[in-house]
Design an enzyme around this catalytic site. Sequence first.
Site, PDB file in Angstrom:
ATOM      1  N   HIS A 192      50.298  47.642  46.882  1.00  0.00           N
ATOM      2  CA  HIS A 192      50.380  46.184  47.021  1.00  0.00           C
ATOM      3  C   HIS A 192      49.854  45.484  45.771  1.00  0.00           C
ATOM      4  CE1 HIS A 192      50.519  42.474  49.507  1.00  0.00           C
ATOM      5  NE2 HIS A 192      49.521  42.094  48.708  1.00  0.00           N
ATOM      6  N   GLU A 193      48.660  45.866  45.331  1.00  0.00           N
ATOM      7  CA  GLU A 193      48.074  45.173  44.170  1.00  0.00           C
ATOM      8  C   GLU A 193      48.884  45.439  42.904  1.00  0.00           C
ATOM      9  OE1 GLU A 193      46.174  43.056  45.091  1.00  0.00           O
ATOM     10  OE2 GLU A 193      45.462  43.856  46.983  1.00  0.00           O
ATOM     11  N   GLY A 196      40.535  43.469  50.827  1.00  0.00           N
ATOM     12  CA  GLY A 196      40.978  44.832  50.581  1.00  0.00           C
ATOM     13  C   GLY A 196      41.167  45.077  49.102  1.00  0.00           C
ATOM     14  N   GLY A 197      41.856  44.146  48.462  1.00  0.00           N
ATOM     15  CA  GLY A 197      42.088  44.264  47.040  1.00  0.00           C
ATOM     16  C   GLY A 197      42.390  42.907  46.445  1.00  0.00           C
ATOM     17  N   MET A 198      42.221  42.805  45.143  1.00  0.00           N
ATOM     18  CA  MET A 198      42.565  41.585  44.418  1.00  0.00           C
ATOM     19  C   MET A 198      43.296  41.980  43.158  1.00  0.00           C
ATOM     20  SD  MET A 198      42.604  38.354  44.353  1.00  0.00           S
ATOM     21  CE  MET A 198      43.501  37.493  43.039  1.00  0.00           C
ATOM     22  N   GLU A 199      44.452  41.363  42.950  1.00  0.00           N
ATOM     23  CA  GLU A 199      45.405  41.775  41.926  1.00  0.00           C
ATOM     24  C   GLU A 199      45.079  41.286  40.523  1.00  0.00           C
ATOM     25  OE1 GLU A 199      47.167  38.044  44.000  1.00  0.00           O
ATOM     26  OE2 GLU A 199      46.016  39.812  44.570  1.00  0.00           O
ATOM     27  N   GLN A 233      35.300  36.697  42.605  1.00  0.00           N
ATOM     28  CA  GLN A 233      36.492  36.570  43.456  1.00  0.00           C
ATOM     29  C   GLN A 233      36.979  35.145  43.294  1.00  0.00           C
ATOM     30  OE1 GLN A 233      38.619  38.460  44.980  1.00  0.00           O
ATOM     31  NE2 GLN A 233      39.771  36.663  45.580  1.00  0.00           N
ATOM     32  N   GLU A 239      52.632  36.697  48.239  1.00  0.00           N
ATOM     33  CA  GLU A 239      52.294  37.769  49.159  1.00  0.00           C
ATOM     34  C   GLU A 239      53.501  38.336  49.909  1.00  0.00           C
ATOM     35  OE1 GLU A 239      49.674  39.149  48.819  1.00  0.00           O
ATOM     36  OE2 GLU A 239      48.249  37.677  48.029  1.00  0.00           O
ATOM     37  N   HIS A 283      51.908  43.215  42.734  1.00  0.00           N
ATOM     38  CA  HIS A 283      51.607  41.859  42.264  1.00  0.00           C
ATOM     39  C   HIS A 283      51.846  41.704  40.757  1.00  0.00           C
ATOM     40  CE1 HIS A 283      50.198  39.299  45.466  1.00  0.00           C
ATOM     41  NE2 HIS A 283      49.357  40.210  45.930  1.00  0.00           N
ATOM     42  N   ASP A 334      42.176  29.032  51.568  1.00  0.00           N
ATOM     43  CA  ASP A 334      41.855  30.361  52.074  1.00  0.00           C
ATOM     44  C   ASP A 334      42.350  30.568  53.499  1.00  0.00           C
ATOM     45  OD1 ASP A 334      40.611  31.313  49.801  1.00  0.00           O
ATOM     46  OD2 ASP A 334      38.631  30.622  50.390  1.00  0.00           O
ATOM     47  N   ARG A 377      36.032  41.219  55.139  1.00  0.00           N
ATOM     48  CA  ARG A 377      36.186  40.313  56.275  1.00  0.00           C
ATOM     49  C   ARG A 377      37.139  40.823  57.341  1.00  0.00           C
ATOM     50  NH1 ARG A 377      37.375  34.277  54.779  1.00  0.00           N
ATOM     51  NH2 ARG A 377      39.109  35.269  53.709  1.00  0.00           N
ATOM     52  N   TYR A 420      52.456  37.021  54.341  1.00  0.00           N
ATOM     53  CA  TYR A 420      52.681  38.439  54.057  1.00  0.00           C
ATOM     54  C   TYR A 420      53.917  38.955  54.795  1.00  0.00           C
ATOM     55  CZ  TYR A 420      47.959  38.924  52.014  1.00  0.00           C
ATOM     56  OH  TYR A 420      46.842  38.808  51.231  1.00  0.00           O
TER      57      TYR A 420
END
Length: 655
Positions: free
Chosen positions: A338-339, A311-314, A182, A361, A342, A417, A600, A425
């Site tokens: 969403h991803e 949730g997700g990473m693009e 990540q 975002e 991106h 972060d 998280r 967003y």
Amino acid sequence: MRFPFSRPSILTLCLATALVAGCSKEATPPTATGDAGKPAATEPAAVKAVAETDEHSYAEPDKVRTKDLALWLNVDFDKKELSGSATLSLDWLDPKASQLVLDSRDLTIEKVVGERSDGIWEDLKFSLAEADPLLGSKLVVEVPQRNPRVRITYRTSPSASGLQWLTPAMTEGKKTPFMFSQSQQIHARSWVPLQDTPRVRFTYTAKVTSPKDAMVLMSADNDPKAARDGDYEFKMPQPIPSYLLAIAAGDLVFQPISERSGVWAEPSMAGKAATEFSDAEKMMQATEKLYGPYRWGRYDILVLPPSFPYGGMENPRLTFATPTVIVGDKSLVSLVAHELAHSWSGNLVTFSSAKDAWLNEGFTSYVENRIIEDLYGKERADMENVIGRNELAAEYAEIPAAMQVMALKPGVLKDPDDSSTATVYTKGAWLLQFLEQSYGREVFDPFLKGYFDHFAFQSIPTAKFVDYLKANLLDKHPGKVTLAQVEQWVYEPGIPDFAPKTVSPRFDAVDAARKAWLDAGTLPAATLTSGWTTQEWVHFVGGLPERLETTQLTALDAAYKFTGTPNGEIAQRWYPLTVRSGYTPANAAIAAFLQKIGRRKLIMPTYEELVKTPEGLKLAEDTFAKARPGYHPITTGTVEAVIAKAKAGGTKPAP
């Protein structure tokens, strides 16, 4: 990155602990030169000319800039270590520069060499500064000859903040260890020494070795038919920023969705994931109709173990996704929308520093909503808008005005972060909806497509977007939106009074059903609730009072089985309510939920409520001790900080 519906509050994220973390002729690892006709890795001169800084990086990209990265890595599950080399191809911009300054965190640097014009690699002097708790260690390489390529031999720490190592017991299949990265926001530096700033974009190649039972994937050209043999090669010909560098290894199989899209997952999850995400190709086509062709080749989705902190990473070509959105009815696939979005807003046109995170975002949340409307209808898109804006209002009641500004001033954002998620967003997307409604889609859609085309494969600050907006929308269509209105959105806190409103008749019905129960004790009829979507249940639970009587919670549980629900979106609203209300029958399910899930935004609301009383704090500590081995370092740091603050400040008896 995606936090569907509820995002972690800025107060939660700000509690997170800082994450720390002679000449020789050498064999040459593979080096990418980029595909013919592809955009160059370096930014155009017009972009370079803008004075920009990134306070979260030691790098000096105005002096020297990475064009290409060639990785040669070995995956060692026993040591929880990546080891090998990173070869940087450099563009020396400042004729007086003779140092290469890189970002690193908890890396062991073993050797640095530079390639001479005759192909010989010679040792270079380097120094590693004392580690800063947030930024890591500055790596300074002396390069008096301004070598076009520099190679760093290194290994990572078992506690690298950007890597998660899972034992077989922590995976879905329970047979094979698992590792994933990540890198966003500034965690790439914990597994690669590099210029860890979105101002720098580079192509990359990689050669990775691993145990033969582990399939290795990267944010690159993964071959769905690749043999699982422990020897893998990758190429990413489009220039990307460092936070999109990604790697994963484990017991992974491929399940196709379309000719250019599919799912990677553990064998027991692959089929369910492919069914849940079967609309990925339709999403791609819907976005292409609006904003032009998908420029990344394939779009695949990697379903990670539940410990994934987001949730997700693009990651380009390979979205990393949490399994918590696989609930069987596609109600949470806005994460995939969403991803995927991106791929235009963020991966294609990128913010140049975390201070401008809304450019990624906010734009992506807007595009996501357009995709959801196209595939699932305006009612659902409106419901998701309302949920986001309700949470924005709640967050703005807590956070300082300085964090409600879309383009932050230097020094405001200590940890990248810790951005206000509601701002980057929801407020960002709301601005774009305001522009869309002011000009009409027939004008705004071509404008946004033109924006993506104009800044393709570039990293820009907010000011550059505002200038482009003024020249290409405001000035060309006068009398609709003023620059002052745009600047109020961007540079002032809060939401302008003239912001467009979104209403949801289906939520009005939910509100009426909730009120009827609270007033008269009559639960909503099954004929009504049987058709409710996740969005409606989220709205129902989220709108309940801060505390309820035990009899009320028991009635809700008996009717709707909230305790033990497999739906994380409902659980992360229900469990904090039970904690506040002293509803102890939920405690066992709370402990199980917190031990299973590492995402998280799903678990932190419950931890935050637990630590407020001595009894809850003990449950939080006991549960965390069991859950910790399966949590990602980012999640671990956040939970540790919440518990530590509660213990330092004391807790109060339960009401």
